[in-house]
Design a protein around this motif. Structure first.
Motif, PDB file in Angstrom:
ATOM      1  N   GLU A  22      38.154  -4.815   8.576  1.00 46.39           N
ATOM      2  CA  GLU A  22      38.766  -5.506   9.714  1.00 46.39           C
ATOM      3  C   GLU A  22      37.842  -6.591  10.275  1.00 46.39           C
ATOM      4  O   GLU A  22      38.319  -7.580  10.823  1.00 46.39           O
ATOM      5  N   ALA A  23      36.535  -6.407  10.119  1.00 51.20           N
ATOM      6  CA  ALA A  23      35.573  -7.403  10.600  1.00 51.20           C
ATOM      7  C   ALA A  23      35.336  -8.507   9.573  1.00 51.20           C
ATOM      8  O   ALA A  23      34.547  -9.418   9.808  1.00 51.20           O
ATOM      9  N   GLY A  24      36.029  -8.400   8.416  1.00 48.70           N
ATOM     10  CA  GLY A  24      35.860  -9.409   7.381  1.00 48.70           C
ATOM     11  C   GLY A  24      34.543  -9.285   6.638  1.00 48.70           C
ATOM     12  O   GLY A  24      34.054 -10.255   6.063  1.00 48.70           O
ATOM     13  N   LYS A  25      33.972  -8.118   6.653  1.00 42.99           N
ATOM     14  CA  LYS A  25      32.693  -7.871   5.993  1.00 42.99           C
ATOM     15  C   LYS A  25      32.916  -7.208   4.637  1.00 42.99           C
ATOM     16  O   LYS A  25      33.974  -6.649   4.366  1.00 42.99           O
ATOM     17  N   PRO A  26      31.905  -7.242   3.774  1.00 47.51           N
ATOM     18  CA  PRO A  26      32.039  -6.559   2.483  1.00 47.51           C
ATOM     19  C   PRO A  26      32.102  -5.044   2.677  1.00 47.51           C
ATOM     20  O   PRO A  26      31.708  -4.533   3.729  1.00 47.51           O
ATOM     21  N   PRO A  27      32.587  -4.324   1.667  1.00 50.19           N
ATOM     22  CA  PRO A  27      32.645  -2.865   1.774  1.00 50.19           C
ATOM     23  C   PRO A  27      31.251  -2.275   2.002  1.00 50.19           C
ATOM     24  O   PRO A  27      30.251  -2.820   1.550  1.00 50.19           O
ATOM     25  N   VAL A  28      31.227  -1.183   2.721  1.00 49.41           N
ATOM     26  CA  VAL A  28      29.974  -0.479   2.977  1.00 49.41           C
ATOM     27  C   VAL A  28      29.614   0.316   1.718  1.00 49.41           C
ATOM     28  O   VAL A  28      30.433   1.054   1.189  1.00 49.41           O
ATOM     29  N   ILE A  29      28.401   0.131   1.252  1.00 50.61           N
ATOM     30  CA  ILE A  29      27.933   0.887   0.093  1.00 50.61           C
ATOM     31  C   ILE A  29      26.652   1.586   0.509  1.00 50.61           C
ATOM     32  O   ILE A  29      25.715   0.953   0.982  1.00 50.61           O
ATOM     33  N   TRP A  30      26.631   2.901   0.384  1.00 56.16           N
ATOM     34  CA  TRP A  30      25.404   3.627   0.670  1.00 56.16           C
ATOM     35  C   TRP A  30      25.239   4.734  -0.336  1.00 56.16           C
ATOM     36  O   TRP A  30      26.185   5.186  -0.958  1.00 56.16           O
ATOM     37  N   TYR A  63      23.763  19.658 -17.061  1.00 57.04           N
ATOM     38  CA  TYR A  63      24.966  18.822 -17.076  1.00 57.04           C
ATOM     39  C   TYR A  63      25.959  19.274 -15.999  1.00 57.04           C
ATOM     40  O   TYR A  63      26.482  18.454 -15.239  1.00 57.04           O
ATOM     41  N   VAL A  64      26.186  20.574 -15.925  1.00 59.99           N
ATOM     42  CA  VAL A  64      27.138  21.111 -14.942  1.00 59.99           C
ATOM     43  C   VAL A  64      26.638  20.872 -13.518  1.00 59.99           C
ATOM     44  O   VAL A  64      27.422  20.516 -12.637  1.00 59.99           O
ATOM     45  N   ALA A  65      25.333  21.047 -13.271  1.00 60.03           N
ATOM     46  CA  ALA A  65      24.783  20.785 -11.936  1.00 60.03           C
ATOM     47  C   ALA A  65      25.010  19.321 -11.543  1.00 60.03           C
ATOM     48  O   ALA A  65      25.355  19.027 -10.398  1.00 60.03           O
ATOM     49  N   GLY A  66      24.856  18.410 -12.497  1.00 63.07           N
ATOM     50  CA  GLY A  66      25.131  16.995 -12.236  1.00 63.07           C
ATOM     51  C   GLY A  66      26.599  16.742 -11.945  1.00 63.07           C
ATOM     52  O   GLY A  66      26.936  15.945 -11.069  1.00 63.07           O
ATOM     53  N   GLN A  67      27.475  17.432 -12.662  1.00 64.57           N
ATOM     54  CA  GLN A  67      28.918  17.292 -12.407  1.00 64.57           C
ATOM     55  C   GLN A  67      29.272  17.761 -11.001  1.00 64.57           C
ATOM     56  O   GLN A  67      30.053  17.116 -10.305  1.00 64.57           O
ATOM     57  N   TRP A  68      28.721  18.909 -10.594  1.00 63.80           N
ATOM     58  CA  TRP A  68      29.001  19.422  -9.248  1.00 63.80           C
ATOM     59  C   TRP A  68      28.557  18.434  -8.188  1.00 63.80           C
ATOM     60  O   TRP A  68      29.309  18.124  -7.261  1.00 63.80           O
ATOM     61  N   ALA A  69      27.326  17.960  -8.316  1.00 62.35           N
ATOM     62  CA  ALA A  69      26.786  17.014  -7.328  1.00 62.35           C
ATOM     63  C   ALA A  69      27.632  15.744  -7.283  1.00 62.35           C
ATOM     64  O   ALA A  69      27.967  15.239  -6.209  1.00 62.35           O
ATOM     65  N   SER A  70      27.996  15.249  -8.445  1.00 62.07           N
ATOM     66  CA  SER A  70      28.801  14.039  -8.525  1.00 62.07           C
ATOM     67  C   SER A  70      30.174  14.242  -7.885  1.00 62.07           C
ATOM     68  O   SER A  70      30.635  13.423  -7.095  1.00 62.07           O
ATOM     69  N   HIS A  71      30.815  15.330  -8.216  1.00 62.96           N
ATOM     70  CA  HIS A  71      32.157  15.605  -7.679  1.00 62.96           C
ATOM     71  C   HIS A  71      32.128  15.728  -6.158  1.00 62.96           C
ATOM     72  O   HIS A  71      32.902  15.066  -5.461  1.00 62.96           O
ATOM     73  N   ASP A  72      31.243  16.570  -5.629  1.00 60.21           N
ATOM     74  CA  ASP A  72      31.194  16.787  -4.187  1.00 60.21           C
ATOM     75  C   ASP A  72      30.843  15.508  -3.434  1.00 60.21           C
ATOM     76  O   ASP A  72      31.400  15.232  -2.376  1.00 60.21           O
ATOM     77  N   THR A  73      29.933  14.724  -3.978  1.00 61.69           N
ATOM     78  CA  THR A  73      29.533  13.484  -3.327  1.00 61.69           C
ATOM     79  C   THR A  73      30.676  12.477  -3.334  1.00 61.69           C
ATOM     80  O   THR A  73      30.968  11.829  -2.334  1.00 61.69           O
ATOM     81  N   ARG A  74      31.348  12.354  -4.460  1.00 62.32           N
ATOM     82  CA  ARG A  74      32.460  11.401  -4.578  1.00 62.32           C
ATOM     83  C   ARG A  74      33.628  11.780  -3.664  1.00 62.32           C
ATOM     84  O   ARG A  74      34.225  10.931  -3.012  1.00 62.32           O
ATOM     85  N   VAL A  75      33.934  13.074  -3.610  1.00 62.92           N
ATOM     86  CA  VAL A  75      35.026  13.545  -2.750  1.00 62.92           C
ATOM     87  C   VAL A  75      34.726  13.252  -1.278  1.00 62.92           C
ATOM     88  O   VAL A  75      35.619  12.997  -0.494  1.00 62.92           O
ATOM     89  N   ALA A  76      33.438  13.262  -0.923  1.00 68.30           N
ATOM     90  CA  ALA A  76      33.034  12.982   0.462  1.00 68.30           C
ATOM     91  C   ALA A  76      33.098  11.490   0.785  1.00 68.30           C
ATOM     92  O   ALA A  76      32.897  11.095   1.929  1.00 68.30           O
ATOM     93  N   GLY A  77      33.391  10.644  -0.198  1.00 64.29           N
ATOM     94  CA  GLY A  77      33.535   9.212   0.055  1.00 64.29           C
ATOM     95  C   GLY A  77      32.254   8.421  -0.143  1.00 64.29           C
ATOM     96  O   GLY A  77      32.185   7.252   0.227  1.00 64.29           O
ATOM     97  N   ASN A  79      29.686   6.372  -2.372  1.00 69.78           N
ATOM     98  CA  ASN A  79      29.856   5.628  -3.608  1.00 69.78           C
ATOM     99  C   ASN A  79      28.619   5.544  -4.490  1.00 69.78           C
ATOM    100  O   ASN A  79      28.682   5.011  -5.559  1.00 69.78           O
ATOM    101  N   TRP A  80      27.491   6.057  -4.050  1.00 66.32           N
ATOM    102  CA  TRP A  80      26.281   5.921  -4.850  1.00 66.32           C
ATOM    103  C   TRP A  80      25.496   7.216  -4.741  1.00 66.32           C
ATOM    104  O   TRP A  80      25.140   7.647  -3.644  1.00 66.32           O
ATOM    105  N   LEU A  81      25.210   7.805  -5.864  1.00 62.84           N
ATOM    106  CA  LEU A  81      24.590   9.134  -5.894  1.00 62.84           C
ATOM    107  C   LEU A  81      23.217   9.079  -6.519  1.00 62.84           C
ATOM    108  O   LEU A  81      23.041   8.538  -7.591  1.00 62.84           O
ATOM    109  N   PHE A  82      22.236   9.657  -5.825  1.00 64.55           N
ATOM    110  CA  PHE A  82      20.897   9.829  -6.389  1.00 64.55           C
ATOM    111  C   PHE A  82      20.797  11.278  -6.822  1.00 64.55           C
ATOM    112  O   PHE A  82      20.719  12.174  -5.999  1.00 64.55           O
ATOM    113  N   SER A  83      20.843  11.522  -8.092  1.00 65.34           N
ATOM    114  CA  SER A  83      20.812  12.891  -8.610  1.00 65.34           C
ATOM    115  C   SER A  83      20.415  12.838 -10.072  1.00 65.34           C
ATOM    116  O   SER A  83      20.556  11.806 -10.724  1.00 65.34           O
ATOM    117  N   PRO A  84      19.944  13.964 -10.597  1.00 67.00           N
ATOM    118  CA  PRO A  84      19.580  13.960 -12.017  1.00 67.00           C
ATOM    119  C   PRO A  84      20.787  13.774 -12.917  1.00 67.00           C
ATOM    120  O   PRO A  84      21.886  14.010 -12.571  1.00 67.00           O
TER     121      PRO A  84
END
Length: 84
Positions: A22-30, A63-77, A79-84
């Motif tokens: 709404e402010a005409g700014k780029p999307p927030v990425i964190w 691999y599964v631990a990475g999938q869990w972290a990725s899924h939970d982080t993505r579902v929370a909105g 967009n950028w994950l620091f994880s193994p």
């Protein structure tokens, strides 16, 4: 303090995106550190530290631990994950 649920975190994330748009700014990425899983959320799956997982020599577990972290982080909105 009690951490937010995945839904609460996602709602906050979407509100921030809406404000930026709404402010005409780029999307927030964190980024979020999810090395032990998304431990900043109430309803996420936690995993042992990457060093402990590596010590098992079980690549499937890592691999599964990475999938869990990725899924939970993505579902929370987030967009950028620091994880193994």
């Amino acid at each position: 303090p009690i951490p937010p649920t995945t839904k609460e975190y996602r709602d906050i994330s979407m509100q921030l995106q809406k404000i930026a748009k709404e402010a005409g700014k780029p999307p927030v990425i964190w980024g979020m550190d999810s090395v032990h899983g998304a431990n900043y959320l109430q309803d996420s799956t936690w995993a042992p530290s990457p060093l402990n997982i590596a010590a098992t020599f079980n690549t499937s577990h890592a691999y599964v631990a990475g999938q869990w972290a990725s899924h939970d982080t993505r579902v929370a909105g987030i967009n950028w994950l620091f994880s193994p």
